[in-house]
Design a protein around this motif. Structure first.
Motif, PDB file in Angstrom:
ATOM      1  N   ASN A  68       0.721  -1.399  -0.085  1.00 51.41           N
ATOM      2  CA  ASN A  68      -0.094   0.029   0.015  1.00 51.41           C
ATOM      3  C   ASN A  68       0.748   1.197  -0.130  1.00 51.41           C
ATOM      4  OD1 ASN A  68      -2.973  -0.925   0.280  1.00 51.41           O
ATOM      5  ND2 ASN A  68      -1.798  -2.068   2.188  1.00 51.41           N
ATOM      6  N   LEU A  69       0.496   2.213  -0.829  1.00 53.35           N
ATOM      7  CA  LEU A  69       1.052   3.566  -0.752  1.00 53.35           C
ATOM      8  C   LEU A  69       0.097   4.735  -0.033  1.00 53.35           C
ATOM      9  CD1 LEU A  69       1.951   3.552  -4.501  1.00 53.35           C
ATOM     10  CD2 LEU A  69       3.648   3.461  -2.544  1.00 53.35           C
ATOM     11  N   ASP A  70       0.985   5.289   0.869  1.00 51.45           N
ATOM     12  CA  ASP A  70       0.011   6.174   1.737  1.00 51.45           C
ATOM     13  C   ASP A  70       0.435   7.808   0.899  1.00 51.45           C
ATOM     14  OD1 ASP A  70       2.484   7.532   3.452  1.00 51.45           O
ATOM     15  OD2 ASP A  70       2.751   5.576   3.705  1.00 51.45           O
ATOM     16  N   PRO A  71      -0.454   8.482   1.222  1.00 48.51           N
ATOM     17  CA  PRO A  71      -0.346   9.966   0.714  1.00 48.51           C
ATOM     18  C   PRO A  71       0.949  10.716   0.797  1.00 48.51           C
ATOM     19  CG  PRO A  71      -2.575   9.751   1.456  1.00 48.51           C
ATOM     20  CD  PRO A  71      -1.789   8.551   2.042  1.00 48.51           C
TER      21      PRO A  71
ATOM     22  N   SER B 139       4.048   9.200   1.274  1.00 44.78           N
ATOM     23  CA  SER B 139       5.157   8.404   0.502  1.00 44.78           C
ATOM     24  C   SER B 139       4.752   8.676  -1.145  1.00 44.78           C
ATOM     25  CB  SER B 139       5.286   6.917   0.990  1.00 44.78           C
ATOM     26  OG  SER B 139       3.944   6.173   0.502  1.00 44.78           O
TER      27      SER B 139
ATOM     28  N   TYR C 289      -0.920  10.343  -5.941  1.00 43.93           N
ATOM     29  CA  TYR C 289      -2.279  10.910  -5.575  1.00 43.93           C
ATOM     30  C   TYR C 289      -2.784  11.981  -5.895  1.00 43.93           C
ATOM     31  CZ  TYR C 289      -2.833   7.252  -1.654  1.00 43.93           C
ATOM     32  OH  TYR C 289      -2.927   5.888  -1.014  1.00 43.93           O
TER      33      TYR C 289
ATOM     34  N   ASP D  14      -9.758   6.295  -2.315  1.00 40.49           N
ATOM     35  CA  ASP D  14      -9.230   6.312  -0.715  1.00 40.49           C
ATOM     36  C   ASP D  14      -7.835   5.973  -0.753  1.00 40.49           C
ATOM     37  OD1 ASP D  14     -11.880   7.266   0.113  1.00 40.49           O
ATOM     38  OD2 ASP D  14     -12.570   5.153  -0.416  1.00 40.49           O
ATOM     39  N   ALA D  15      -7.623   5.072  -1.382  1.00 39.80           N
ATOM     40  CA  ALA D  15      -6.319   4.462  -1.202  1.00 39.80           C
ATOM     41  C   ALA D  15      -5.683   3.982  -2.689  1.00 39.80           C
ATOM     42  CB  ALA D  15      -5.935   3.362  -0.232  1.00 39.80           C
TER      43      ALA D  15
ATOM     44  N   ALA E 128      -2.527   1.047  -3.978  1.00 36.51           N
ATOM     45  CA  ALA E 128      -1.767  -0.261  -3.605  1.00 36.51           C
ATOM     46  C   ALA E 128      -1.174  -0.548  -5.098  1.00 36.51           C
ATOM     47  CB  ALA E 128      -2.465  -1.280  -3.165  1.00 36.51           C
TER      48      ALA E 128
ATOM     49  N   ARG F 176     -14.044   1.160   1.411  1.00 40.24           N
ATOM     50  CA  ARG F 176     -12.837   2.124   0.975  1.00 40.24           C
ATOM     51  C   ARG F 176     -12.757   1.700  -0.507  1.00 40.24           C
ATOM     52  NH1 ARG F 176      -9.417   5.002   4.029  1.00 40.24           N
ATOM     53  NH2 ARG F 176      -7.479   3.953   3.147  1.00 40.24           N
TER      54      ARG F 176
ATOM     55  N   GLU G 223     -10.215   1.366  -3.380  1.00 38.50           N
ATOM     56  CA  GLU G 223      -8.536   1.407  -3.733  1.00 38.50           C
ATOM     57  C   GLU G 223      -8.352   1.038  -5.003  1.00 38.50           C
ATOM     58  OE1 GLU G 223      -4.613  -0.711  -1.544  1.00 38.50           O
ATOM     59  OE2 GLU G 223      -6.816  -0.987  -0.569  1.00 38.50           O
TER      60      GLU G 223
END
Length: 365
Positions: free
Chosen positions: A71-74, A76, A81, A97-98, A100, A117, A119
């Protein structure tokens, strides 16, 4: 729509699929409700029946899915995004929302968790081989596909499909159960007083089988009908998503993306071979796909007219999707990426290139 001449965000098949799914899911809710009621107010025999009903309802519960591993968060991947949000805004749809990344030569959107969510899951092998404009087309398509399909309605239909399959499995007598019953009867065959008992058991089995087989067959017929309705609805949504890919970039970019998907088997073979050899997976993949001759690409394009040319059974044949995007008139692309933006996204995905490469090597070993 089979020849790719139009698209519709809503249609009769979608309504029919939702109507049938609602009937199946209401039955599951009623089963759970009566089971709980019997557990609370029933006598002991009724409570046993209630426990059985609640257990069946648990088996029929919806599967909410899980988040993929990479998963990639905002924080990183801020540029990736930001680009997906810009695409969603250009299309007038809700952003994901996310995000990956996985090891597939493909991509897609999924709805997971209790909070439902949305993704975006990017297959890094496909992403690495696409030029910038086709990457934008891929993002536009996947975001459009999630928007056109509808997360809650898709979950509702899939829950009904899973419930029908579970019902058929529960109702159908298994060979192991039949063998166990026969073993008990054989073990007691020569004991006093068991002849009449075994006769009664045999008659009971015949009667149960006469009821079980039609019921199980009926569940499978309903499953086949719901699958077909959902299949036609998803084909419409796929064309709608292809149209959004063209709006974001151009017909040429969407065409190139779809043609790249025709090289799925070549990519899979190259990834396996490079992973076993310990070579640079990404360089080998790009070189292998670039070396595919035009004659082979045209052969695969002709073969893509046949149903089932994709791993997604709900997608129309790729040949008709290519015809469809080339009929769309969209002179101005809604988005373009600068070299700096593209390089920033590559830098954000760089740590995952090593992780995915290691995953592919572990899968090949």
């Amino acid at each position: 729509m089979a020849d790719g001449t139009g698209s519709a965000p809503w249609n009769a098949t979608r309504f029919g699929a939702l109507l049938l799914a609602t009937a199946v899911n209401v039955g599951t809710v009623a089963l759970a409700g009566t089971g709980v009621w019997l557990l609370v107010v029933g006598t002991w025999p009724e409570r046993i029946l209630g426990a059985v009903e609640v257990t069946l309802a648990l088996l029929l519960r919806p599967r909410l899915g899980r988040m993929p591993g990479h998963n990639l968060d905002p924080a990183s991947a801020p540029m990736l995004y930001a680009v997906t949000k810009r695409i969603a805004a250009a299309l007038g749809i809700r952003p994901v929302d996310a995000i990956a990344v996985d090891a597939r030569y493909g991509s897609g959107c999924m709805v997971v968790g209790v909070r439902r969510r949305r993704e975006l899951v990017l297959g890094l092998p496909l992403w690495e081989t696409l030029p910038t404009d086709q990457r934008l087309a891929l993002l536009g398509h996947d975001l459009g596909r999630a928007s056109a399909a509808g997360g809650l309605s898709d979950t509702w239909i899939q829950t009904a499909l899973d419930a029908l399959t579970t019902w058929a499995d529960v109702i159908t007598p298994t060979p192991a159960l039949e063998e166990a019953r026969q073993g008990v009867m054989d073990a007691n065959a020569f004991r006093a007083g068991t002849v009449g008992q075994n006769t009664n058991v045999t008659m009971g089995q015949a009667l149960a089988r006469a009821l079980q087989e039609p019921l199980a067959h009926g569940m499978l017929v309903l499953h086949r009908l719901l699958s077909r309705l959902n299949h036609h609805s998803c084909r419409q949504a796929q064309y709608r998503a292809d149209e959004m890919a063209v709006r974001i970039t151009s017909a040429d970019s969407a065409d190139g993306l779809l043609r790249a998907l025709l090289l799925r088997e070549t990519a899979r073979f190259t990834l396996e071979r490079a992973a076993r050899a310990g070579d640079d997976i990404w360089a080998q993949l790009r070189a292998s796909l670039a070396s595919v001759p035009d004659s082979e690409r045209e052969r695969r394009l002709r073969l893509s007219r046949l149903p089932g040319d994709t791993t997604d059974n709900d997608s129309p044949p790729t040949y008709f999707r290519i015809r469809f995007v080339n009929k769309i008139s969209c002179p101005n692309a809604a988005m373009k990426l600068s070299i700096q933006e593209s390089q920033a996204i590559d830098a954000e995905l760089l740590p995952l290139r090593t992780a995915i490469a290691d995953q592919l090597r572990n899968m090949a070993s």
